[in-house]
Design an enzyme around this catalytic site. Structure first.
Site, mmCIF file in Angstrom:
data_model
loop_
_atom_site.group_PDB
_atom_site.id
_atom_site.type_symbol
_atom_site.label_atom_id
_atom_site.label_comp_id
_atom_site.label_asym_id
_atom_site.label_seq_id
_atom_site.Cartn_x
_atom_site.Cartn_y
_atom_site.Cartn_z
ATOM 1 N N CYS A 1 0.870 -1.187 0.000
ATOM 2 C CA CYS A 1 0.000 0.000 0.000
ATOM 3 C C CYS A 1 0.898 1.225 0.000
ATOM 4 O O CYS A 1 1.726 1.402 0.898
ATOM 5 C CB CYS A 1 -0.908 -0.006 1.228
ATOM 6 S SG CYS A 1 -1.773 1.565 1.470
ATOM 7 N N CYS B 1 0.609 3.352 3.200
ATOM 8 C CA CYS B 1 1.305 2.716 4.327
ATOM 9 C C CYS B 1 2.810 2.943 4.205
ATOM 10 O O CYS B 1 3.495 3.205 5.199
ATOM 11 C CB CYS B 1 1.003 1.225 4.380
ATOM 12 S SG CYS B 1 -0.612 0.795 5.090
ATOM 13 N N ASP C 1 0.211 16.506 -1.884
ATOM 14 C CA ASP C 1 -0.183 15.652 -3.000
ATOM 15 C C ASP C 1 0.822 15.790 -4.148
ATOM 16 O O ASP C 1 1.256 16.892 -4.485
ATOM 17 C CB ASP C 1 -1.590 16.017 -3.480
ATOM 18 C CG ASP C 1 -2.201 14.914 -4.336
ATOM 19 O OD1 ASP C 1 -3.135 14.248 -3.862
ATOM 20 O OD2 ASP C 1 -1.719 14.708 -5.479
ATOM 21 N N HIS D 1 -3.896 1.170 8.431
ATOM 22 C CA HIS D 1 -4.530 0.961 7.141
ATOM 23 C C HIS D 1 -6.020 0.657 7.303
ATOM 24 O O HIS D 1 -6.397 -0.338 7.926
ATOM 25 C CB HIS D 1 -3.865 -0.189 6.375
ATOM 26 C CG HIS D 1 -4.441 -0.384 5.008
ATOM 27 N ND1 HIS D 1 -3.916 0.217 3.885
ATOM 28 C CD2 HIS D 1 -5.541 -1.054 4.594
ATOM 29 C CE1 HIS D 1 -4.658 -0.101 2.838
ATOM 30 N NE2 HIS D 1 -5.653 -0.878 3.245
ATOM 31 N N GLY E 1 -14.340 8.260 -6.984
ATOM 32 C CA GLY E 1 -13.078 8.847 -7.409
ATOM 33 C C GLY E 1 -11.880 8.393 -6.604
ATOM 34 O O GLY E 1 -10.794 8.959 -6.741
ATOM 35 N N HIS F 1 -6.351 3.387 0.702
ATOM 36 C CA HIS F 1 -5.994 3.658 2.099
ATOM 37 C C HIS F 1 -6.663 4.995 2.375
ATOM 38 O O HIS F 1 -6.341 5.998 1.724
ATOM 39 C CB HIS F 1 -4.467 3.715 2.245
ATOM 40 C CG HIS F 1 -3.950 4.028 3.626
ATOM 41 N ND1 HIS F 1 -2.948 3.296 4.227
ATOM 42 C CD2 HIS F 1 -4.293 4.988 4.520
ATOM 43 C CE1 HIS F 1 -2.694 3.782 5.435
ATOM 44 N NE2 HIS F 1 -3.496 4.828 5.627
ATOM 45 N N HIS G 1 -8.008 8.502 2.962
ATOM 46 C CA HIS G 1 -7.281 9.768 2.983
ATOM 47 C C HIS G 1 -8.245 10.918 2.788
ATOM 48 O O HIS G 1 -9.201 10.818 2.023
ATOM 49 C CB HIS G 1 -6.192 9.803 1.910
ATOM 50 C CG HIS G 1 -6.675 9.435 0.544
ATOM 51 N ND1 HIS G 1 -6.871 8.120 0.149
ATOM 52 C CD2 HIS G 1 -7.018 10.202 -0.517
ATOM 53 C CE1 HIS G 1 -7.302 8.101 -1.099
ATOM 54 N NE2 HIS G 1 -7.414 9.355 -1.520
#
Ligand code: AMP
Ligand code: ZN
Length: 110
Positions: free
Chosen positions: A3, A6, A29, A45, A89, A94, A96
């Site tokens: 991931c 992670c 980002d 997670h 989307g 994970h 966020h």
């Protein structure tokens, strides 16, 4: 299972961190959609917002608290987005929160 978020939380993949605590990490980002675009994650997670809220409401609250604090650092308002599921989307599984600021945002979102 690998991931990417992670791995960022563990420091195994580099990211530009904006905040970190025992429970929550925020980073810039890699493909920003606004002048300010932070991604806020729990270290633990959980696949998406619905699963996090069901499994650990306190951690969901901590995620929102950090997102709101980071957003409030930017004058003029901000948007918190939790894309959930493929039709919502979500591309990284994970959970966020996106914190977006620095431009105007229309409603409803496109
Ligand atoms: P979502 O589409 O809601 O799942 O959002 C995933 C976000 O993660 C996107 O805005 C991506 O640009 C961002 N992203 C993916 N990989 C990385 C990375 N290695 N570092 C920072 N942001 C990333
Ligand atoms: Zn993960």
């Amino acid at each position: 299972m690998t991931c990417i978020f992670c791995a960022i939380a563990a420091g195994d993949i580099p990211a530009t961190l904006a905040y970190e605590s025992d429970d929550v990490v925020a980073f810039h980002d890699i493909d920003p959609k606004a002048p300010v675009h932070l991604v806020v994650i729990p270290r633990a997670h959980h696949a998406n917002a619905a699963e996090l809220a069901a499994a650990d409401p306190a951690l969901a609250g901590a995620l929102l608290t950090v997102a709101a604090q980071l957003g409030a650092e930017h004058h003029g308002g901000f948007r918190i987005v939790l894309n959930t599921g493929p039709d919502g989307g979500q591309t990284v599984d994970h959970v966020h929160a996106h914190v977006l600021a620095g431009r105007g945002f229309g409603w409803p979102p496109g």
